[in-house]
Each structure stands twice: as structure tokens, then as C-alpha cells.
Design a protein around this motif. Structure first.
Motif, PDB file in Angstrom:
ATOM      1  N   ALA A   1       0.672  -1.096  -0.113  1.00 36.76           N
ATOM      2  CA  ALA A   1      -0.009  -0.068   0.140  1.00 36.76           C
ATOM      3  C   ALA A   1       0.993   1.204  -0.051  1.00 36.76           C
ATOM      4  O   ALA A   1       0.599   2.322  -0.758  1.00 36.76           O
ATOM      5  CB  ALA A   1      -1.039  -0.188   1.110  1.00 36.76           C
ATOM      6  N   PHE A   2       1.908   1.321   0.746  1.00 34.89           N
ATOM      7  CA  PHE A   2       2.909   2.154   0.795  1.00 34.89           C
ATOM      8  C   PHE A   2       3.383   2.478  -0.734  1.00 34.89           C
ATOM      9  O   PHE A   2       3.443   3.628  -1.250  1.00 34.89           O
ATOM     10  CB  PHE A   2       4.045   2.028   1.663  1.00 34.89           C
ATOM     11  N   ARG A   3       3.826   1.408  -1.395  1.00 38.29           N
ATOM     12  CA  ARG A   3       4.495   1.505  -2.617  1.00 38.29           C
ATOM     13  C   ARG A   3       3.198   2.165  -3.615  1.00 38.29           C
ATOM     14  O   ARG A   3       3.569   2.863  -4.334  1.00 38.29           O
ATOM     15  CB  ARG A   3       5.068   0.198  -3.169  1.00 38.29           C
ATOM     16  N   ALA A   4       2.223   1.805  -3.558  1.00 39.33           N
ATOM     17  CA  ALA A   4       1.114   2.099  -4.416  1.00 39.33           C
ATOM     18  C   ALA A   4       0.839   3.613  -4.298  1.00 39.33           C
ATOM     19  O   ALA A   4       0.738   4.456  -5.320  1.00 39.33           O
ATOM     20  CB  ALA A   4      -0.154   1.326  -4.200  1.00 39.33           C
ATOM     21  N   PHE A   5       1.006   4.005  -3.061  1.00 37.17           N
ATOM     22  CA  PHE A   5       0.704   5.567  -2.825  1.00 37.17           C
ATOM     23  C   PHE A   5       1.795   6.337  -3.501  1.00 37.17           C
ATOM     24  O   PHE A   5       1.662   7.250  -4.219  1.00 37.17           O
ATOM     25  CB  PHE A   5       0.861   5.760  -1.341  1.00 37.17           C
ATOM     26  N   ILE A   6       2.918   5.920  -3.476  1.00 38.35           N
ATOM     27  CA  ILE A   6       4.217   6.637  -3.788  1.00 38.35           C
ATOM     28  C   ILE A   6       4.078   6.559  -5.614  1.00 38.35           C
ATOM     29  O   ILE A   6       4.377   7.497  -6.065  1.00 38.35           O
ATOM     30  CB  ILE A   6       5.442   5.827  -3.546  1.00 38.35           C
ATOM     31  N   LEU A   7       3.797   5.510  -6.004  1.00 41.03           N
ATOM     32  CA  LEU A   7       3.712   5.450  -7.289  1.00 41.03           C
ATOM     33  C   LEU A   7       2.501   6.333  -8.017  1.00 41.03           C
ATOM     34  O   LEU A   7       2.407   6.691  -9.160  1.00 41.03           O
ATOM     35  CB  LEU A   7       3.541   3.768  -7.844  1.00 41.03           C
TER      36      LEU A   7
ATOM     37  N   VAL B   1      11.337   0.131   2.536  1.00 38.86           N
ATOM     38  CA  VAL B   1      10.048   0.399   1.679  1.00 38.86           C
ATOM     39  C   VAL B   1      10.209   1.689   0.902  1.00 38.86           C
ATOM     40  O   VAL B   1       9.868   1.570  -0.284  1.00 38.86           O
ATOM     41  CB  VAL B   1       8.983   0.056   2.213  1.00 38.86           C
ATOM     42  N   GLU B   2      10.430   2.663   1.800  1.00 38.42           N
ATOM     43  CA  GLU B   2      10.489   4.027   1.162  1.00 38.42           C
ATOM     44  C   GLU B   2      11.452   4.131  -0.065  1.00 38.42           C
ATOM     45  O   GLU B   2      11.515   4.605  -1.064  1.00 38.42           O
ATOM     46  CB  GLU B   2      10.893   4.864   2.048  1.00 38.42           C
ATOM     47  N   GLY B   3      12.766   3.366   0.363  1.00 42.53           N
ATOM     48  CA  GLY B   3      13.621   3.497  -0.690  1.00 42.53           C
ATOM     49  C   GLY B   3      13.478   2.728  -1.933  1.00 42.53           C
ATOM     50  O   GLY B   3      13.681   3.065  -3.059  1.00 42.53           O
ATOM     51  N   LEU B   4      12.983   1.492  -1.638  1.00 41.78           N
ATOM     52  CA  LEU B   4      12.652   0.558  -2.776  1.00 41.78           C
ATOM     53  C   LEU B   4      11.668   1.305  -3.961  1.00 41.78           C
ATOM     54  O   LEU B   4      11.611   1.087  -5.074  1.00 41.78           O
ATOM     55  CB  LEU B   4      12.249  -0.847  -2.280  1.00 41.78           C
ATOM     56  N   ALA B   5      10.593   1.930  -3.140  1.00 44.19           N
ATOM     57  CA  ALA B   5       9.437   2.519  -3.764  1.00 44.19           C
ATOM     58  C   ALA B   5       9.928   3.693  -4.545  1.00 44.19           C
ATOM     59  O   ALA B   5       9.617   3.966  -5.693  1.00 44.19           O
ATOM     60  CB  ALA B   5       8.401   2.987  -2.699  1.00 44.19           C
ATOM     61  N   ALA B   6      10.966   4.432  -3.917  1.00 40.39           N
ATOM     62  CA  ALA B   6      11.614   5.757  -4.725  1.00 40.39           C
ATOM     63  C   ALA B   6      12.440   5.023  -5.948  1.00 40.39           C
ATOM     64  O   ALA B   6      12.241   5.679  -7.069  1.00 40.39           O
ATOM     65  CB  ALA B   6      12.513   6.334  -3.701  1.00 40.39           C
TER      66      ALA B   6
END
Length: 199
Positions: free
Chosen positions: A92-98, A160-165
Motif C-alpha cells: 500500500a505504501f508503494r502504491a501511494f508513492i507510485l 520500503v521507502e527506498g525501494l518505492a523511490a
């Protein structure tokens, strides 16, 4: 007769919504008080009156981003498997970032030189951090993870923040299939490592 104050809650909400729309459509370079004022159907002085200056406008966007993310993560449906809950949280964190790439830059990368969050402003992400810690604590309490919940949560959040970035910057691959595979490979490796001591 003095000019009536423009400072209203409605104008603040309109200005913030306009800033988010400008960022989404034009990126960081397009965010000026003039473009926000035009979109909000307001004068530039009125926008300054509400937000103070451009840094104040960016600050409002910064806080709104974390509010949106926190609400999004808090609304995740519960599951009886605490490790699966961590996977869903990360996804869900990744989806928000994308879905909000430019907003994510403001929240995590500080692209504006005239806005550098203070310690108090950095607390904007407190709700998000608490959600990560609570999910990790649930997994530790269930015997599924081993370690200090705060330590594990901070590592998970940073990972997670770094991978999503990286995903946002297309550094995980060129196709959604390859980026998804690498995302889950990395996330599973981290969670499996957290589980080692609990076995």
C-alpha cells in the motif's frame, strides 16, 4: 473602509487542492504561487495571505501528503496473519508513492531549496511511523518476527521507502512485471530475515 481579509478555510483548501493538481500535472518546476492562484481562482496576494510564502505553500503540501498516506495505510483491512499484514502495508505504501510521484518527492526528497523541514515539521510522518511500528509489534507479539519492534519497523520503513523511490525512478526495471518481481523479491528477503530468530 479596510479590505476584507481573504484568509478563509475554503481558500486554504482550494489553494492546497490546486497545489496538488499543479504538482501532478506540471511537476515540481510548475509549482509557483501564481500557478496555484490561477487554478484556485484567487489572487497571488490572497495565496500569500493564506500560506505566507512559497515555502509555506510547500509546507502545507508536505503535511497533506503525510495525512493522505497515513489515512490510506490506516484504512487497510485487517488480516489474521501479521506477516501478511506487513506485506500489505508495504504494498500500500508503494502504491501511494507510485500514484503520487511528485508529492512523494516533496515528502521524502526535499526538492525545494526554500523548504527544509524542521524537527517539528518532520513529525508530520508520525502517524505513518506509528502504523509501521504497530504492525511490526503485532508480528513480534505473535512470535512471527524476532527483534525490537521499533528497530524492525524503522528498517522496514526505510527499506520500503527506498525501494518505492527506486521503482518510481524506473530503477527496478522497465516493465511492471520485472519491477513487481524485484519488489517482492526484496520485500520477502527482508521479512524472511526478520523471521529467522523467531523460528
Amino acid at each position: 473602509m479596510p479590505r476584507p481579509k481573504q484568509r478563509t478555510e475554503a481558500l486554504q483548501e482550494r489553494g492546497l487542492a490546486s497545489a496538488l493538481a499543479v504538482l501532478d500535472e506540471e511537476g515540481v518546476g510548475g509549482l509557483t504561487t501564481r500557478t496555484v492562484a490561477q487554478r484556485a481562482n484567487a489572487s497571488v496576494p490572497a495565496i500569500y495571505e493564506v500560506f505566507g510564502d512559497k515555502a509555506g505553500l510547500v509546507r502545507a503540501v508536505f503535511f497533506e501528503g503525510f495525512r493522505m498516506l497515513g489515512d490510506n495505510l490506516a484504512a487497510l483491512p485487517p488480516t489474521t496473519d501479521p506477516v501478511e499484514a506487513l506485506r500489505r502495508l508495504a504494498d500500500a505504501f508503494r502504491a501511494f508513492i507510485l500514484a503520487n510521484p511528485v508529492l512523494a518527492q516533496i515528502m521524502f526528497s526535499r526538492p525545494f531549496a526554500d523548504f527544509d523541514p524542521t524537527k517539528d515539521e518532520a513529525k508530520a510522518g508520525l502517524k505513518v511511523r506509528k502504523i509501521f511500528v504497530q504492525h511490526v509489534r503485532d508480528a513480534v507479539d505473535a512470535g512471527r518476527l524476532s527483534g525490537d519492534p521499533t528497530d524492525l519497523a524503522l528498517i522496514l520503513f526505510t527499506f520500503v521507502e527506498g525501494l518505492a523511490a527506486a521503482d518510481n525512478a524506473h530503477r527496478l526495471g522497465t516493465s511492471r512485471q520485472s519491477t513487481n518481481r524485484r519488489w517482492h523479491l526484496g520485500l520477502n528477503a527482508l521479512l524472511n530475515g526478520f523471521q529467522q530468530g523467531a523460528r
